[in-house]
Every structure is written in structure tokens, then in C-alpha cells.
Design an enzyme around this catalytic site. Sequence first.
Site, PDB file in Angstrom:
ATOM      1  N   ASP A 283       0.860  -1.173   0.000  1.00 45.34           N
ATOM      2  CA  ASP A 283       0.000   0.000   0.000  1.00 45.34           C
ATOM      3  C   ASP A 283       0.899   1.226   0.000  1.00 45.34           C
ATOM      4  O   ASP A 283       2.052   1.132   0.387  1.00 45.34           O
ATOM      5  CB  ASP A 283      -0.799   0.078   1.314  1.00 45.34           C
ATOM      6  CG  ASP A 283      -1.959  -0.870   1.309  1.00 45.34           C
ATOM      7  OD1 ASP A 283      -2.276  -1.399   0.244  1.00 45.34           O
ATOM      8  OD2 ASP A 283      -2.539  -1.066   2.393  1.00 45.34           O
ATOM      9  N   ARG A 471      -2.481  14.154  -3.264  1.00 42.57           N
ATOM     10  CA  ARG A 471      -3.748  13.441  -3.402  1.00 42.57           C
ATOM     11  C   ARG A 471      -4.829  14.509  -3.584  1.00 42.57           C
ATOM     12  O   ARG A 471      -4.996  15.370  -2.726  1.00 42.57           O
ATOM     13  CB  ARG A 471      -4.008  12.614  -2.145  1.00 42.57           C
ATOM     14  CG  ARG A 471      -5.451  12.222  -1.957  1.00 42.57           C
ATOM     15  CD  ARG A 471      -5.631  11.340  -0.742  1.00 42.57           C
ATOM     16  NE  ARG A 471      -5.124   9.991  -1.023  1.00 42.57           N
ATOM     17  CZ  ARG A 471      -5.420   8.922  -0.288  1.00 42.57           C
ATOM     18  NH1 ARG A 471      -6.199   9.034   0.755  1.00 42.57           N
ATOM     19  NH2 ARG A 471      -4.923   7.751  -0.586  1.00 42.57           N
TER      20      ARG A 471
HETATM   21  N1  LIG Z   1     -12.361   9.924   3.519  1.00 40.70           N
HETATM   22  C1  LIG Z   1     -12.413  10.067   2.209  1.00 40.70           C
HETATM   23  N2  LIG Z   1     -13.420  10.723   1.642  1.00 40.70           N
HETATM   24  C2  LIG Z   1     -13.492  10.873   0.319  1.00 40.70           C
HETATM   25  N3  LIG Z   1     -12.595  10.403  -0.523  1.00 40.70           N
HETATM   26  C3  LIG Z   1     -11.563   9.732  -0.048  1.00 40.70           C
HETATM   27  C4  LIG Z   1     -11.399   9.536   1.343  1.00 40.70           C
HETATM   28  N4  LIG Z   1     -10.277   8.851   1.546  1.00 40.70           N
HETATM   29  C5  LIG Z   1      -9.753   8.619   0.341  1.00 40.70           C
HETATM   30  N5  LIG Z   1     -10.509   9.148  -0.625  1.00 40.70           N
HETATM   31  C6  LIG Z   1     -10.284   9.096  -2.056  1.00 40.70           C
HETATM   32  O1  LIG Z   1     -10.242   7.743  -2.484  1.00 40.70           O
HETATM   33  C7  LIG Z   1      -8.997   7.441  -3.047  1.00 40.70           C
HETATM   34  C8  LIG Z   1      -8.579   6.039  -2.652  1.00 40.70           C
HETATM   35  O2  LIG Z   1      -8.543   5.950  -1.264  1.00 40.70           O
HETATM   36  P1  LIG Z   1      -8.245   4.578  -0.576  1.00 40.70           P
HETATM   37  O3  LIG Z   1      -8.587   4.767   0.859  1.00 40.70           O
HETATM   38  O4  LIG Z   1      -8.842   3.490  -1.346  1.00 40.70           O
HETATM   39  O5  LIG Z   1      -6.713   4.524  -0.736  1.00 40.70           O
HETATM   40  P2  LIG Z   1      -5.719   4.367   0.462  1.00 40.70           P
HETATM   41  O6  LIG Z   1      -5.866   3.005   0.971  1.00 40.70           O
HETATM   42  O7  LIG Z   1      -5.910   5.515   1.396  1.00 40.70           O
HETATM   43  O8  LIG Z   1      -4.374   4.597  -0.287  1.00 40.70           O
HETATM   44  P3  LIG Z   1      -3.286   3.470  -0.542  1.00 40.70           P
HETATM   45  O9  LIG Z   1      -3.989   2.445  -1.367  1.00 40.70           O
HETATM   46  O10 LIG Z   1      -2.252   4.229  -1.276  1.00 40.70           O
HETATM   47  O11 LIG Z   1      -2.836   2.999   0.785  1.00 40.70           O
HETATM   48  C9  LIG Z   1      -8.067   8.516  -2.564  1.00 40.70           C
HETATM   49  O12 LIG Z   1      -7.059   8.776  -3.510  1.00 40.70           O
HETATM   50  C10 LIG Z   1      -8.960   9.701  -2.413  1.00 40.70           C
HETATM   51  O13 LIG Z   1      -9.081  10.370  -3.639  1.00 40.70           O
END
Ligand SMILES: Nc1ncnc2c1ncn2[C@@H]1O[C@H](COP(=O)(O)OP(=O)(O)OP(=O)(O)O)[C@@H](O)[C@H]1O
Length: 923
Positions: A283, A471
Site C-alpha cells: 500500500d 492526493r
Molecule cells: N475519507 C475520504 N473521503 C473521500 N474520498 C476519499 C477519502 N479517503 C480517500 N478518498 C479518495 O479515495 C482514493 C482512494 O482511497 P483509498 O482509501 O482506497 O486509498 P488508500 O488506501 O488511502 O491509499 P493506498 O492504497 O495508497 O494505501 C483517494 O485517492 C482519495 O481520492
Amino acid sequence: MALSYGTLDFIEGAVISAVILLNIVLGFVQDFRAEKTMKSLLSLAAPSSHVLRNGKIESIKAENLVVGDIVKLTTGIIVPADLRLVESANLEVDEALLTGESVPAAKDATTILSGEDIPIGDRVNMVYSATTVTRGRASGIVAATGMQTEVGKIAAHLKDSGDTTTGSNWFTSFFKKVGRGFKSVLGLVGTPMQVKLSKFAILLFGLAVLLAIIVFSANEWRLHNEVVLYGICVAVAVIPESLIAVMTITIAVGVKAMALGNVVIRRMAALEAIGGVTNICSDKTGTLTQGKMVAHKVWIPHVGMLSVQGATHILDPADGQLAMDDEPFDRLDLASQPKCQAFKPLLDAVALCNFAQVFRAKNTIDEKVSTPGDWTAIGDPTEIALQVLAMRFSRGKETLLNQGHLSAVVEHQFDSSLKRMSMAYKHETKGEVIVFAKGASEAILPILNISDKERNEIEPVLEKLASEGLRVLCIATKSVSEKQEHALSDRAFMESGLKLEGLVGLYDPPRTETLDAVKKCHGAGIMVHMLTGDHLSTATAIAQKVGILDISTQTSQSVMRAQDFDALTDEQIDSLPNLPVVLARCSPSTKVRMVDALKRRGAFSVMTGDGVNDAPALKRADVGIAMGINGTDVAKDAADMVLTDDNFASIVRAVEEGRRLFDNIQKFLMHLLISNISQVILLLIALAFKDNTGNSVFPLSPLEILWVNMVTSSFLALGLGMEEAQADIMVRPPRDLRVGVFTWELICDKMLYGTFAGVLCLVSFIVVVFGAGNGNLGEDCNEAFNETCNVVFRARATVFAVLSFLLLVTAWEVKHFSRSLFNLDPVRFPGRLSIFKALTYNRFLLWAVVAGFVITFPVIYIPVINTVVFKHQGIGWEWGVVFGSLVCYIALVEAWKSIKRRFGIWSGKGQTFSIDPRGSTTV
Ligand SMILES: Nc1ncnc2c1ncn2[C@@H]1O[C@H](COP(=O)(O)OP(=O)(O)OP(=O)(O)O)[C@@H](O)[C@H]1O
Ligand code: NA
């Protein structure tokens, strides 16, 4: 021993029994201690829950919960007790365990049930221990814990019914139990390597029986005591008594070392696999990066770009400077600057569509005067950063809600496959409902109500922010009339026709350790892949920063959007020259496809994960690693290992530790086998030495054999299990997990060294008996000392000393399979006297060797003990033979090692590095 009689034989028998008993007891004690350590370490990985006590949220282990505690539940949590819900939002729980129902059940705190016999599946205001939250949040009061819970009752029931089995059932279960007990005695339970080694030990046991038969046959089955004893001792020489115990201890020590390095092992098999992985899929957020986000840029259409610079205390809203299109900007001006009114909707959206709490903990040392303490935050890093952004303008969630006209009515949670979330608030006075949404650009742009022209204006800004490694979140709102409130429970309706309020660029700096850890992986022949939910450009920028992507060697396929990867068929994926290094906008199902693709390529992979949906990928990977801090219980439960600090560098340390462990197992295995082979050669060939009465004269007495095997060897093996990591541990390619411990190198080396040692022992015996002693083998010298046994007894002492000393230096020689003993570790111990430092580094092994050396002298010289018990006597000029053999042996082993290095055979490949005065090495 029943076989011995008379006083003298009694002493011998007593000593033999004592040595065997000591070995068994030591083995058991160590085994027991190792098990205990392992158990206590495993409990580290047990989930803990967030509980409201004394007005504060505390983290408490499930077993410490009491009835009445208020427990917070979020997605991915395994419910720690039976709870009556107090409050819930979109809660769904997987109760398959209790009800067999495979579809998650919706729960609701506000439902009141009447009636008495409501089946568990219909009790919608309760959640039950051991079920998992698949969606939503809630809090509930503990109604039952432990065995009083519904699962507890089932468990108790199962246990009862197990005891009351009758008749044939009892019979079969008895046999099953005996079978299981037998298996565990033989060591056929445990990790693949443990099972393999145990099977190997059984094989040697068979060989031992065969050898005993050979010994008896050589004596034409005239089985008097000494022959039987000798047969048994030859068998003892072959059976690797300490193998299983040393293995268990070594593993326990390894598990402990990993726990200190922030990696908790949940499945032992992973311990063996981690050292051999070829690919790590990680990740990004929080693992490769710090997971501490700061809102760096805010863009408002037609207004401009606000930037935040120099924020070091990322939670402190007053830290850092603000600039508007490069002009310094005062946060207090928001109200007075008409242009900045345009920020309000965005700030309100990020504050309200948010579950994070950012606050200043109070220092309550003295109850009356409480000073403001450090800024702390609870929640998702993305949301924390956004909350802090709003608080910079004094528009945090708490402030807004305290004004009193807003109340939350509907929420649609963030979902990592949808990548957006939304919340609706009712405005009490205006009579309208405002919808706030935020999410990834791909998730928000399609649900906006805008023209293509406006879209085209947004794209370049998005791209620019993302390529800076930020991001980017799109923030959107809409308002609907009060009448439409109920329609908002339809997610598709709520998340449509929105107006874009702006973009926020969040920066999450890479962890400082990441770059080096990635480099280390590359040096160790391990590919690192970044699987992230972020945008392609964001991911690429970060991947370049941490060294995962090398701009010079990067191809079009190194970076891929998950969407494009998912569109490929398995055949197309397999025909790619290389799998992508960065996968952007990754969803949990992409992770599974990646793991499978790696498997098909014969790779062994680590996969990290934190969410509920990551469980399948974690299970499929050779080593699934869950995040300890930000991971959900479900992910931890599916994983083989848990990172207590969520840090990528810890994975790399675990790989290193895994490699060290594997090396050490090979080292003590090598030592045990060399010892076995040398003794088999010596003891079998020596059967040809017959005395005047036609009996074989033993070159080693039974007790000498026992001594070497159970005292000298065991401690050396244990010491080898504790060896430090070799200098080149992370500069060589991963070993092949399909081959396991018995590599050709191990097999070949042990044969060779075993033969060297065996032949040198034999030669020493011959030199003493036939060289100096005119071949006088005496009469009955196996039984006890008499005048004719002078020569034989001296020869035995010589052989005993030779064998002991050869085993002692072997322990040092096998510290590395191809590096010279005199140049073991030029990196850690440079300089001429490196050998002394390298040999004294492993204290346990050092003392095992020193003790093994020193104890040889009393064994040979103490009167009565020597002639009666060990059946040898003090020697003089024969020490020259001992010394000669030792030099010969070292020369032979060193010669073979240098051949391995010269021709790059096995571990000798690339081992031509020599001492460099600057301390660096060329490999
Ligand atoms: N709390 C939130 N509210 C709205 N959008 C979000 C939120 N958190 C993340 N995102 C959006 O969703 C996308 C993917 O988030 P996700 O949580 O799936 O990835 P992550 O697990 O945080 O990142 P990684 O995979 O790099 O560890 C982010 O790039 C962002 O644009
Ligand atoms: Na042995």
C-alpha cells in the site's frame, strides 16, 4: 541401563542414562519455553476495541471488556462482545457464523423489539460477538462477554458434546487422539519446514536401525552387552536428537526478534516464506508514506489557488503560512475579503462531510488548572487533514455544529471501490437540506452537473496538482428541499447533479526510511510494487520519490491504472514482459488479480492490506501482511503477519530476519549432518578392526559417542541457530522456496565435510594403532581396561579429541557456506584481526566452542572417569596427530570454499569481495 552389570558397568550405565536424561529434559524445557513465548507473542495480534470509559476513548482488549462498557464499532471490526446498539448509521454485520446467513444483516439502534422468542437473525438492535461489521458505524453497550455471549454458548455446547461421545464414537475419537499425539511427538505437525525436518529425522531413524543391524552382523550376532551398546550408540550418532528442539528454539527466537522489529507473526508458515519472497506489493498511504497528510493546496474555480506552506505541526491549525496565488494571505481576512467568501462552501463541505476529530487534549495534571495540551486527532488521515484545513479558518465541524442550525440527516460512507462519500445536513431555519460530497476526481467528476467547457478547465489543474504528488480530492455540494430528504437515502440520487466547490491537494510525505528500504529490496533481488488507491500521477510522483520507479528505466507498462489492468485477460497479463510496478486507483479486487498474476509467474509475494475487502488478497498472497494501526480486524485476521507500526521498512526487516532464520536453520542442519556422516564413516569402517578374539575394536566408546552427540553437538547447533545475519544477507537473490532447506549446496557440502572429518578420524586411529602401536588391538578392550589395551585406549582418546575439535571448528566454518573463515564479514568487522571479532560476535556459539574445547581435557585426563567410563586414557605425542588433523581439515574445507567462490558455485556466486579500507564492499 539394564544392559550394564557390575559396579564399573553401573557407573557407565548411570552416566549414559544421565546424559540422555539431561538431553531430554533440556529439550523439553526449551521447547516449553519457546511455546510460551510464541503464545504470548500471538496474543499481541489479538484485536482490541475502542471503549468509552471516564469520558475518554480507550483501547481495550476484548477479554477485559465488562458488561456496561460502551464500545465503538466501525467498518471492519470484529465485534468483541454481545452489544445492545445505542446509536448506529448504515450498520451492516456479517452474522454467517451465528445464523448461517451469507448476506450481511442490516442493523438499527432505534428499532424496538417486542416479544420474547425472537431468533438471533431478527434481533436488529443487537450485534453479537465474533461477527464482523461490513459497513457503517455504531456504538453499543456490552450485554454479555466471554462464554455468556451467543458464540460462547455455542462453543460451550460443542465442548460438552465432545465429552459425551459414546460407544464406537468414543473408540474412533480415542484413536484420533492417539494418532494426533503420535504425530506431534514425531513432529509431523507445524510449518512445512518443521514437517519436512521431522520426516527427515524419521528417515534417519530408519537408517539408524539399519546401521545397528550392520554393527550386529559384523559381530556375527554374538550380542554381548558391549556390542548391543555400541549398536545403540551408532544409532544415537545418526539420529539428530537436538534437531527438533533446536528448530523450535530458533523459530521462537526469530519470532521474538521480529516482534521487536514491529512484525507480529500470526501464522508460523509465513515465517519461513517471508525470507524467500521475490515481490512485495505494498500500500502507499501510511506504509510507504507517513500517512500524515496536510492540505497543501486548495483550488476554487474562478477564484484561485490557496497554498499552505511550512506546516510542521500538521494538526495545529495555526501552524504554517497561507498564500493566495503566491500573495501572503491572512487567515483572519476571510470574512473581510469579499473574494474569499467563495471559500466558505468548500470549507463547510470538508468540515462537515468528515468523521475525523481534531482537538487539543487537556493536560489534567492538576484538576483546577488545565492547560491546553498537544493537538491530537482521531480518524482517517485524509479527513484529519481536511478538518485541520477548515479549522485554519475557524470553521471546523464542532464550531459549525455548535451554531445550532445544522443537523446530520443522511450519510453514505466512504467506500474504497467507489472512492467517494457524502453526507446531508438539514438547515433548521432555511428549511433546506445540503448535500456535501467529497472523493477522488474520477468518482466526483461524473456526478457533477457541469458543462464540458468547465470540465476542460478542471482537468489541467487536477493533473498539475497530482503530478506534484498530491492526493487531489474534489469537493462538491448541492441543496435540496426538505421534501426530498427521504429520497436522499438512495445513494445514486444523493450523489448526482452536484456543483464543484473546488479541489484540495493533500500531501503525504514519504517515510524517511522508505527510500533505503526500497533500495535494500532491489539489492536483495526483490521487486517492490506500489498498489494504491490514489491517482496515477500522484502515485507516479511518490513512486519516483521513494525509488520504486526509476525514471531512466521506466516503461509505459511500469505504471498502470488498475482499470486498464483489470481490463486485461489473464493471458494478456501473462504476456506482459513485466508486471506493473505502480498500480493506481487500485481496488481490492485488483490486488487479488495481481497476487494471482505473480503466482502464475512463479513469484512469491508479500501483499499488504488494511481494509475489509483486502482479506481475499491477503489470504491468497504467500505472505499477507495487515496494518496494525490502521488495519481493520478483518484484515488482521486474514493476514499472516501484522505490522505494529504500519511501516514498509519493517517488512524489509522481516524479510531480512526471515532470511537469517532460514540461513541459521541450514547452518545447524549442516553441522548436525556433518557430525552424523563423519561418525557413520568412522564407526562403520572401523568395524573391520578385529582383535585377537575376532571382535571388532571400537574406535570410539559408547560414551564418547553419546558425549559428542548430546553434549558437544547440541550446544553448537543451538549456537548456530542464534547466528547474526550474514554480511551479504540482503545483497543476494531470494532463495527458491520450492527447494526448501535441503539445497544441493547443503547436501554436497555436508557429504564432503562429513567425509573429510570421518576419514581424518579414521586416519588418526590408524596412525596411533598401526603407526606407533604396531597394530596391537589387545583383547577385550571394548569391555574394560587391561594391560593389552594401552594402545587402543590412547587411540580412542585421540579420535575423541579429533572428532570433538573438528566439530568445534565446523561450527565456525559453517557460519558462511562459501566465505573463508578468515574473512567472514569484512563489512561489519574490517581489518586484519577480523576473524576474532567475527568469531566472538555470537556469544552463545563462542562459549559453546570454548566450553567444548576445555571440557575435552578433563574427559581425557581425569583418572577412573577416563579409563572406566569413557574407555580411553591420557595421551601425549598424539596431540600432534590431533593438531595435524585439525589443520588438514581446515585446509580442505577452505579449499572447497575457495573453489566455490572462484567458480561462482551456489552461495559462492559474487563472493569475490574483499576487504576495502573504506569499509565499503564490492559485490
Ligand atoms: N475519507 C475520504 N473521503 C473521500 N474520498 C476519499 C477519502 N479517503 C480517500 N478518498 C479518495 O479515495 C482514493 C482512494 O482511497 P483509498 O482509501 O482506497 O486509498 P488508500 O488506501 O488511502 O491509499 P493506498 O492504497 O495508497 O494505501 C483517494 O485517492 C482519495 O481520492
Ligand atoms: Na546424533
